[in-house]
Write a protein that holds these residues in place. Structure first.
Motif, short mmCIF file in Angstrom:
data_model
loop_
_atom_site.label_atom_id
_atom_site.label_comp_id
_atom_site.label_asym_id
_atom_site.label_seq_id
_atom_site.Cartn_x
_atom_site.Cartn_y
_atom_site.Cartn_z
N VAL A 1 47.99 43.66 33.33
CA VAL A 1 46.94 42.82 33.91
C VAL A 1 45.69 42.94 33.06
CG1 VAL A 1 45.40 42.58 35.90
CG2 VAL A 1 47.86 42.98 36.25
N GLN B 1 38.32 45.37 42.39
CA GLN B 1 39.09 44.36 43.12
C GLN B 1 40.59 44.66 43.02
OE1 GLN B 1 37.61 40.81 41.26
NE2 GLN B 1 35.53 41.15 42.06
N ALA C 1 43.13 42.95 42.58
CA ALA C 1 43.87 42.27 41.51
C ALA C 1 43.82 43.07 40.20
CB ALA C 1 43.29 40.87 41.28
N TYR C 2 42.75 43.89 40.04
CA TYR C 2 42.57 44.58 38.76
C TYR C 2 42.72 46.10 38.87
CZ TYR C 2 40.74 39.99 37.79
OH TYR C 2 40.61 38.63 37.68
N ARG D 1 43.41 32.26 37.06
CA ARG D 1 44.58 33.01 37.55
C ARG D 1 44.28 34.51 37.59
NH1 ARG D 1 48.67 32.52 33.62
NH2 ARG D 1 47.26 31.46 32.19
N PRO D 2 43.44 34.94 38.55
CA PRO D 2 43.09 36.36 38.62
C PRO D 2 44.34 37.22 38.75
CG PRO D 2 41.77 35.07 40.17
CD PRO D 2 42.85 34.16 39.65
N GLY D 3 44.38 38.30 38.01
CA GLY D 3 45.56 39.17 38.07
C GLY D 3 46.63 38.79 37.07
N GLU E 1 48.78 38.46 33.64
CA GLU E 1 49.13 39.47 32.65
C GLU E 1 49.06 38.92 31.24
OE1 GLU E 1 52.92 41.23 33.58
OE2 GLU E 1 52.02 42.48 35.14
#
Lengths: 479, 197
Positions: B10, B62, B64-65, B136-138, B140
């Motif tokens: 990510v 967050q 997602a990260y 597109r958060p998260g 790769e």
């Protein structure tokens, strides 16, 4: 072909080099301190390695040490982690046979102050230290740069480093510096123009009439902040002043060996017509006393100026950076620099804590009082600087004016010891970095010269030092 | 040192220029005698609100990260102090590669010493990546060091330039000191020649 100072030092120190590979560069002098060395010694022990040249390695304690006045009493370190780090350095130096200038020794001080002072720093030498301000030593015509802890371990084990050859950048400052304008203002002015990444990948050589006219200590101030422009190193070609500075110093050659060394040093100077990869010219007459307004040293304005309006900046990235900086600094766009009021003043650091710096500040302070709203402290760069200043009575001048006169160390340049800003406090500082939280979480730093810091302490806000009679003398003698 | 060949993970956006090592790891975390455990201090002041609680707006806070392996930033990343604690803290958090338009010299060196990749891409490509991550958060990225190529799963990719020797060192995970000690004879010869010993 004409060669530069850098060319000559580099070529002299290549131990081995294969085509297309970095050079294996010999290191003449390795300076170490408590913060960036423990893991390096740990690595040596883990691999059963020794220090190749303990005789070329010198250690001091500076980053963590408390600077509270202690008279002849012993140093008391109340911070357990700092104490452990200082004890680790002492134990490592004993185990590996390295000379340590610990806090009880008369040689102790900030690593970049004591190197030149003891004559360890000499023209033509390659010098490294686990500290980015190692560029300071380039003032004497050495190639000196900061390294990380893994490289500290590498130098301890091998006395060498793998280095890709950097490019060279000439920064020429022509003309004469106006009265009341200092070496600090030269370097802040330059960084303001070329930016904090402006010299990345380069070794700077400072040239020109205004640079040649600088004293050795003023040259150290300029070279010290080369890293704030991103440079690998900063240097100045040796001249007669460099030779005279080194004469009689503890680790400098003596007698006929000194004369031989001096001839060699002078021959290192860049030759007329030697080519640099890039060159920039500045006019000394244009330089004014500088004050940083933001959160990196490139965010700087003349004292007569104003805090910029981010909305007026052409570039989106610069606009955003300025907005973030002003929010952190608690400043409104358009504020006159002279109207910025201060809570603290710090005169110290490897940039500006040598005898001439303290003398310059004391000339401003003499016979005056610090503003009651300002807490001002003076932290000499070394025990020797402190003793010399006290011999001249500077400590009395500062104390009579309400300034604190403290013991040597890095102190509030980076606040690893108890000397820190509280959140929201605003400080005029002679140090080198105005990064967020650098002097203490939430603290707000404005970088200035010693003269400007001293005057700000008295007025309680920034003032144009050129308007004070003490500053009306010429900043430089003609050479 | 762990070899660096391919890294998939990510990518976390940090939309700032001139991120200095004082921000990456503040001074109070430098009083250690070990290289490990510094992740706690990573971006300490930026990760916290004034009252000490985690700032939900800071990307690394967050969800997602939380397991980001790649950091995306603007120019001159890692400027300032030479503290190797900065890459140690990033590594301890789980980040092994940083993508930015440019890096400070000492920081980039320190990354290489720890099997980490400082990956310079042109500013326009970095800007494109910021836009992709915002959409597109998260998401790769795959960094392929032998091929000098970075790509995502949606068809974006970029080649990157790198000094071949630096690339080789990272791929093989070589210990610099062991390599240098093989040249002990050269070093001794140099010392003899220059010191007359």
């Amino acid at each position: 072909m004409a060669r530069t100072l850098f060319d000559k030092i580099w070529e002299r120190h290549v131990v081995a080099q294969a085509a297309g590979r970095p050079a294996l560069l010999y290191i003449d002098l390795h300076l170490i301190h408590e913060v960036t060395s423990p893991q390096a010694f740990e690595g040596l022990r883990a691999n059963g390695r020794r220090v190749r040249r303990p005789d070329r390695t010198f250690a001091t304690m500076d980053h963590d040490v408390p600077t509270d006045p202690r008279g002849n009493g012993p140093l008391r370190v109340l911070d357990t982690l700092a104490r452990q780090q200082l004890e680790a350095l002492a134990a490592n130096c004993r185990e590996f046979g390295i000379e340590l200038f610990d806090v009880e020794r008369p040689e102790q001080g900030i690593v970049h102050v004591i190197g030149p002072e003891l004559g360890l720093t000499q023209p033509g030498r390659t010098i490294v230290c686990g500290d980015s301000h190692t560029s300071t030593h380039g003032a004497l015509g050495a190639l000196a740069f900061g390294i990380g802890t893994s490289e500290v371990e590498h130098v301890l084990a091998t006395q060498c480093l793998w280095q890709a050859r950097p490019k060279s950048l000439e920064l020429r400052v022509e003309g004469r510096l106006p009265a009341g304008v200092s070496a600090k203002d030269i370097i802040l002015h330059i960084i303001g123009r070329i930016g904090t990444g402006g010299a990345t990948g380069h070794v700077i050589e400072y040239t020109g009439e205004a640079v040649r006219a600088l004293s050795m200590e003023q040259r150290m101030t300029v070279c010290n902040m080369s890293i704030e422009a991103g440079a690998r190193a900063g240097m100045i070609s040796p001249n007669a002043r460099t030779v005279e500075y080194l004469r009689g110093r503890r680790y400098a050659p003596a007698g006929t060996a000194f004369d031989r060394a001096a001839a060699d040093w002078l021959a290192l100077a860049s030759e007329p017509g030697a080519a640099h990869d890039a060159s920039r010219v500045f006019d000394a007459a244009e330089i004014q006393p500088q004050v940083t307004w933001g959160t990196n040293p490139g965010m700087v304005a003349p004292v007569t100026g104003r805090v910029p309006d981010p909305a007026a900046l052409p570039d989106a990235a610069a606009r955003k950076a300025a907005e973030l900086a002003l929010t952190y600094m608690g400043l409104e766009p358009g504020t006159r620099i002279e109207s910025i009021a201060l809570d603290r003043v710090f005169i110290g650091s490897c940039t500006n804590a040598r005898l001439e710096d303290l003398q310059a500040a004391a000339r401003i302070v003499r016979g005056r009082r610090a503003s009651p709203r300002v807490r001002a402290m003076v932290v000499p760069g070394s025990k020797q600087v402190k003793a010399a200043a006290e011999h001249l009575g500077l400590d009395r001048i500062f104390r009579d004016a309400g300034f604190e006169w403290r013991e040597p160390g890095c102190s509030m340049c980076l606040g690893m010891n108890p000397d820190t800003l509280r959140p929201g406090e605003r400080c005029a500082s002679t140090s080198n970095r105005n990064f967020e939280g650098r002097q203490g979480a939430g603290g707000r730093t404005h970088l200035v010269s010693p003269e400007m810091a001293a005057a700000a302490a008295i007025a309680g806000h920034f003032v144009d030092i050129r308007e004070w009679p003490e500053a009306a003398r010429p900043a430089q003698e003609k050479r | 040192m762990e070899p660096f060949t391919q890294l998939r993970g990510v990518v976390a956006p940090l939309d700032r220029a001139n991120v200095d090592t004082d921000q990456i790891i503040p001074k109070q975390f430098l009083k250690v005698v070990r290289r490990t455990g510094l992740g706690e201090g990573l971006f300490y002041d930026w990760r916290r609100l004034a009252d000490g609680r985690p700032d939900p707006a800071f990307p690394l806070n967050q969800p997602a990260y939380a397991h980001a392996k790649i950091l995306l930033a603007r120019e001159n990343f890692g400027c300032g102090s030479s503290r190797e604690h900065a890459p140690w803290a990033l590594l301890d958090f789980g980040i092994r590669a940083i993508i930015a338009p440019s890096f400070a010299d000492i920081f980039a060196n320190n990354c290489g010493q720890n099997g980490m990749l400082s990956l310079p891409l042109p500013a326009a490509q970095v800007e494109q990546l910021f836009q992709n991550v915002a959409a597109r958060p998260g998401m790769e990225l795959l960094i392929d060091l032998p091929a000098r190529r970075v790509s995502d799963d949606a068809g974006w990719s970029a080649e990157f330039a790198m000094d071949p020797y630096r690339q080789q060192r990272l791929i093989e995970g070589l210990d610099d000191i062991a390599l240098t000690l093989r040249q002990a004879a050269d070093i001794s010869a140099y010392e003899k020649q220059h010191e007359g010993a």
